[in-house]
Write a protein that holds these residues in place. Structure first.
Motif, PDB file in Angstrom:
ATOM      1  N   LYS A 333       1.149 -17.641 -28.589  1.00 42.25           N
ATOM      2  CA  LYS A 333       0.939 -18.414 -27.360  1.00 42.25           C
ATOM      3  C   LYS A 333       2.289 -18.868 -26.787  1.00 42.25           C
ATOM      4  O   LYS A 333       2.521 -18.763 -25.567  1.00 42.25           O
ATOM      5  CB  LYS A 333       0.060 -19.617 -27.678  1.00 42.25           C
ATOM      6  CG  LYS A 333       0.003 -20.660 -26.557  1.00 42.25           C
ATOM      7  CD  LYS A 333      -0.662 -21.931 -27.043  1.00 42.25           C
ATOM      8  CE  LYS A 333      -0.482 -23.061 -26.040  1.00 42.25           C
ATOM      9  NZ  LYS A 333      -1.025 -24.341 -26.530  1.00 42.25           N
ATOM     10  N   ASP A 334       3.204 -19.360 -27.626  1.00 45.25           N
ATOM     11  CA  ASP A 334       4.504 -19.832 -27.145  1.00 45.25           C
ATOM     12  C   ASP A 334       5.302 -18.699 -26.529  1.00 45.25           C
ATOM     13  O   ASP A 334       6.020 -18.904 -25.534  1.00 45.25           O
ATOM     14  CB  ASP A 334       5.291 -20.469 -28.293  1.00 45.25           C
ATOM     15  CG  ASP A 334       4.652 -21.768 -28.779  1.00 45.25           C
ATOM     16  OD1 ASP A 334       3.888 -22.370 -27.994  1.00 45.25           O
ATOM     17  OD2 ASP A 334       4.887 -22.149 -29.938  1.00 45.25           O
ATOM     18  N   MET A 335       5.179 -17.502 -27.103  1.00 45.49           N
ATOM     19  CA  MET A 335       5.903 -16.360 -26.559  1.00 45.49           C
ATOM     20  C   MET A 335       5.420 -16.039 -25.141  1.00 45.49           C
ATOM     21  O   MET A 335       6.204 -15.729 -24.245  1.00 45.49           O
ATOM     22  CB  MET A 335       5.729 -15.158 -27.488  1.00 45.49           C
ATOM     23  CG  MET A 335       6.386 -13.876 -27.006  1.00 45.49           C
ATOM     24  SD  MET A 335       5.193 -12.842 -26.142  1.00 45.49           S
ATOM     25  CE  MET A 335       6.284 -11.535 -25.569  1.00 45.49           C
ATOM     26  N   VAL A 336       4.065 -16.140 -24.945  1.00 44.35           N
ATOM     27  CA  VAL A 336       3.518 -15.898 -23.610  1.00 44.35           C
ATOM     28  C   VAL A 336       4.024 -16.947 -22.631  1.00 44.35           C
ATOM     29  O   VAL A 336       4.461 -16.635 -21.515  1.00 44.35           O
ATOM     30  CB  VAL A 336       1.971 -15.892 -23.658  1.00 44.35           C
ATOM     31  CG1 VAL A 336       1.391 -15.826 -22.252  1.00 44.35           C
ATOM     32  CG2 VAL A 336       1.469 -14.722 -24.483  1.00 44.35           C
ATOM     33  N   LEU A 337       3.957 -18.222 -23.033  1.00 47.46           N
ATOM     34  CA  LEU A 337       4.399 -19.286 -22.142  1.00 47.46           C
ATOM     35  C   LEU A 337       5.884 -19.151 -21.788  1.00 47.46           C
ATOM     36  O   LEU A 337       6.280 -19.487 -20.662  1.00 47.46           O
ATOM     37  CB  LEU A 337       4.138 -20.651 -22.789  1.00 47.46           C
ATOM     38  CG  LEU A 337       2.660 -21.056 -22.920  1.00 47.46           C
ATOM     39  CD1 LEU A 337       2.534 -22.373 -23.677  1.00 47.46           C
ATOM     40  CD2 LEU A 337       2.026 -21.183 -21.542  1.00 47.46           C
ATOM     41  N   SER A 338       6.683 -18.659 -22.729  1.00 48.92           N
ATOM     42  CA  SER A 338       8.111 -18.501 -22.451  1.00 48.92           C
ATOM     43  C   SER A 338       8.374 -17.398 -21.432  1.00 48.92           C
ATOM     44  O   SER A 338       9.435 -17.355 -20.814  1.00 48.92           O
ATOM     45  CB  SER A 338       8.870 -18.197 -23.746  1.00 48.92           C
ATOM     46  OG  SER A 338       8.482 -16.927 -24.269  1.00 48.92           O
ATOM     47  N   SER A 339       7.406 -16.482 -21.262  1.00 51.99           N
ATOM     48  CA  SER A 339       7.572 -15.392 -20.300  1.00 51.99           C
ATOM     49  C   SER A 339       7.033 -15.732 -18.922  1.00 51.99           C
ATOM     50  O   SER A 339       7.224 -14.971 -17.976  1.00 51.99           O
ATOM     51  CB  SER A 339       6.867 -14.124 -20.812  1.00 51.99           C
ATOM     52  OG  SER A 339       7.371 -13.730 -22.069  1.00 51.99           O
ATOM     53  N   VAL A 340       6.330 -16.878 -18.792  1.00 50.00           N
ATOM     54  CA  VAL A 340       5.731 -17.247 -17.510  1.00 50.00           C
ATOM     55  C   VAL A 340       6.814 -17.709 -16.547  1.00 50.00           C
ATOM     56  O   VAL A 340       7.744 -18.441 -16.915  1.00 50.00           O
ATOM     57  CB  VAL A 340       4.666 -18.342 -17.716  1.00 50.00           C
ATOM     58  CG1 VAL A 340       4.105 -18.810 -16.373  1.00 50.00           C
ATOM     59  CG2 VAL A 340       3.542 -17.831 -18.595  1.00 50.00           C
ATOM     60  N   VAL A 348      -0.426 -22.223 -16.083  1.00 56.13           N
ATOM     61  CA  VAL A 348      -0.806 -21.513 -17.299  1.00 56.13           C
ATOM     62  C   VAL A 348      -0.972 -22.495 -18.461  1.00 56.13           C
ATOM     63  O   VAL A 348      -1.914 -22.386 -19.255  1.00 56.13           O
ATOM     64  CB  VAL A 348       0.231 -20.422 -17.634  1.00 56.13           C
ATOM     65  CG1 VAL A 348      -0.140 -19.716 -18.934  1.00 56.13           C
ATOM     66  CG2 VAL A 348       0.343 -19.425 -16.486  1.00 56.13           C
ATOM     67  N   SER A 349      -0.079 -23.470 -18.563  1.00 59.34           N
ATOM     68  CA  SER A 349      -0.169 -24.453 -19.652  1.00 59.34           C
ATOM     69  C   SER A 349      -1.469 -25.234 -19.571  1.00 59.34           C
ATOM     70  O   SER A 349      -2.139 -25.469 -20.593  1.00 59.34           O
ATOM     71  CB  SER A 349       1.027 -25.420 -19.595  1.00 59.34           C
ATOM     72  OG  SER A 349       2.232 -24.725 -19.825  1.00 59.34           O
TER      73      SER A 349
END
Length: 641
Positions: A333-340, A348-349
């Motif tokens: 999940k953190d990896m996805v948020l870092s790409s947003v 998204v959060s």
């Protein structure tokens, strides 16, 4: 015997009534005798009635009845003396007979009761003996029943065991799966019918074969090692192949079980044909390949999000969307948020937090920065929530699609729409204003009375062209407003709307136009564009004809399938519409085969608006079967009160 017992019991039961019965009987017979012989003086002998109480006394009191007989004898002698004045010997004789009768009946009754007593004692003795015998018989019967039940249980248990054994053998023989008993030396000790049918061998042929003869993957020289491994593990599962008589190979799954029976070692092998499963696996692999290819083409990938660890599982295309090679990293999940993209990070959060805390699924569009630094638009849909056995949310499943091209196309479409609206505003305002100025000047010139017919005809041509241009602009504007929902539906009177349309066409220059309008008030749910529906139909009737024209308009309220409708018909005696054209009239940019020109939006607008009003419209011949006699347009709109 039972009857005698009942009699004895009855005698004992009614003994207390004996004195009453005997006393009443004595009273009655004495009264009769005294009354008849003494009082009435009748010499009729009634003393024979004395036998009744004598016999009853003998039955009731045995030999004590003699006392009653003596008393009655004395009474008899007295009555004879009272009646005749003397005591004849017959009276003494009858008294003696009374006594003898009482003694005889009493003796017999006593003898009878003695016999009854003995009989009762015998019956009691017999009853005790019977009860003793019955008790002994019941005890013996119980013992025999217990023995018999034990024997029956043993027989039933043996029968069940035999039946179970036969059923087990029958089940194994007829089982759909293959079953084989293999000895420690690899020889086949037993095979069932299914294995014989599958391999094409008879049972006798297979019982002289070895395991490696039908299972080519089992090597003879490896058999001791294989057997020792099975012996140590007790059981094992493996996939292999069986070779049939004709050389075919059957894929199978084998469950091997090590057993010892009466000092012998066996492998009880349960074998299942997995041909269909293998075909399904191959088909699944192919489907996965096709799915992966389709996802790659459509830029769509699927994901699974572990809510407990925040780890994710991606399909290959999701990796590509984020700019990675499939399997290059373990997504989280953190990896996805870092790409947003930074501006979309809060959106998204919030969606992710709501999914975790409130179990709320989502469908959002946002931007990501791919690994190569490019900005991409994606649509993420979380469409399924899975729970663990305790009912707690465990996984969220969804898809991610790269919608960059769609977003760019939407942007271009918005730009094109804005440009089209600019052109439409230009047409509806500036160009239409210029048309109206031209129309005004031409009508002003045509109003002069000194113009020749040729000049008037020449001036009518540009006037008609400008009016057609204005009508085209009006239709385009109305169509655009209808599609954008620029009008709100309201209750409208169809008859009133048509009445507002007719004055527009009442004074067409150079034409003799006659209207016949009949009908009733009929209300429908529509908007201001209902005016354009009737205006276009009437305008088309005038435009696509020449010379005098009669237009008949009728409005009526009808019922169809239990629902009320407003039925509006507009019929003219113009050139009519050929059958081959009727079905194309309401298609965009279709026109009738007349010399009049246009852009084909009029009837298309009519069809569009009528559909919006949940109605229908069609064209037919004014005179059925003869289109040359004119056309008739029919509109049906749902009526309201």
């Amino acid at each position: 015997m039972a009857m005698d017992q009942a009699v004895l019991a009855g005698n004992s039961k009614y003994r207390k009534y004996y004195p009453v019965i005997l006393g009443l009987t004595l009273a009655i017979v004495i009264f009769l005798a005294v009354y008849v012989n003494v009082i009435l003086g009748i010499e009729v002998v009634y003393t024979h009635l004395f036998y009744i109480p004598i016999i009853l006394a003998g039955i009731f009191y045995h030999r004590k009845a003699v006392y009653v007989a003596l008393a009655l004898g004395v009474l008899h002698i007295f009555l004879s003396f009272a009646a005749d004045g003397m005591m004849p010997y017959e009276s003494f004789l009858r008294a003696i007979i009374f006594v003898a009768t009482a003694y005889l009946v009493g003796t017999i009754s006593a003898r009878k009761d003695l016999l009854y007593d003995r009989l009762r004692a015998s019956e009691d003795s017999l009853r005790r003996m019977r009860d003793t015998l019955e008790l002994q018989v019941r005890e013996r019967t119980r013992q025999l029943s217990s023995v018999n039940e034990s024997l029956q249980n043993e027989i039933a248990e043996r029968n069940r065991a035999e039946k179970s054994l036969m059923l087990a053998r029958f089940s194994i023989d007829r089982a759909a799966d293959f079953i084989a008993w293999i000895k420690s030396d690899g020889s086949l000790n037993y095979v069932n019918d299914a294995l014989c049918r599958a391999t094409g061998y008879t049972r006798d042929e297979m019982l002289v074969m070895k395991a490696w003869d039908i299972e080519p993957e089992t090597l003879k020289e490896k058999w001791p090692e294989i057997w020792q491994s099975l012996k140590e593990s007790g059981s094992c599962h493996a996939e292999s192949t069986l070779r049939t008589r004709d050389g075919r190979l059957i894929p199978v799954a084998i469950m091997n079980n090590y057993l010892q029976f009466r000092g012998e070692e066996y492998n009880c092998a349960y074998i299942r044909d997995i041909t269909k499963r293998k075909l399904a696996e191959n088909a699944l692999k192919k489907s996965r390949t096709i799915l992966a290819r389709a996802q790659k083409i459509a830029h769509v990938g699927n994901l699974a999000w572990d809510l407990k660890t925040d780890g994710m599982q991606w399909s290959d295309e999701v990796y590509r969307i984020f700019g990675y090679e499939p399997g290059a990293l373990l997504p989280t999940k953190d990896m996805v948020l870092s790409s947003v993209f930074a501006e979309d990070h809060e959106l998204v959060s919030r969606a992710f937090d709501a999914a975790v805390r409130e179990n709320r699924l989502f469908d959002i569009d946002f931007r990501i920065v791919a690994r190569d630094g490019s900005l991409r638009y994606v649509n993420c849909v979380a469409d399924r929530l899975a729970r663990d056995p305790a009912g707690n949310p465990a996984w969220i499943y969804g898809i991610i699609q790269d919608i960059t091209k769609r977003k760019l196309a939407e942007t271009e479409l918005q730009d094109a729409k804005a440009q089209a609206e600019l052109y439409l505003d230009l047409m509806s305002h500036d160009i239409n204003n210029m048309n109206q100025i031209g129309i005004g000047y031409l009508e002003l010139v045509l109003s002069r009375g000194d113009l020749s017919d040729e000049t008037r005809a020449l001036l009518n041509k540009p006037l008609e062209a400008l009016e057609s241009s204005s009508r085209l602009i009006r239709n385009v504007t109305s169509l655009q407003r209808a599609r954008e929902g620029g009008f709100c539906a309201a209750r409208m009177n169809v008859r009133g709307v048509i009445g507002d349309v007719l004055p527009r066409y009442a004074g067409v220059s150079g034409r003799d136009i006659r209207f016949e309008f009949n009908g009733c008030d009929c209300f429908v749910m529509a908007n201001d564009l209902l005016f354009d529906v009737f205006s276009n139909i009437i305008g088309n009737a005038i435009k696509h004809s020449s010379g005098p024209l009669a237009i008949n308009i009728n409005v009526e309220r009808v019922l169809e399938d239990g629902k009320a409708y407003c039925l509006i018909s507009v019929a003219d005696n113009g050139p009519g519409i050929p059958d081959r054209i009727k079905g194309q009239l309401f298609v965009r940019f279709q026109r009738g085969a007349t010399q009049a020109t246009g852009r084909g939006l009029g009837l298309y607008l009519v069809k569009t608006l009528v559909d919006d009003y949940h109605g229908t419209v069609w064209a037919e011949d004014r005179v059925p079967g003869d289109h040359t006699q004119g056309a008739k347009f029919v509109i049906m709109l749902p009526a309201v009160e």
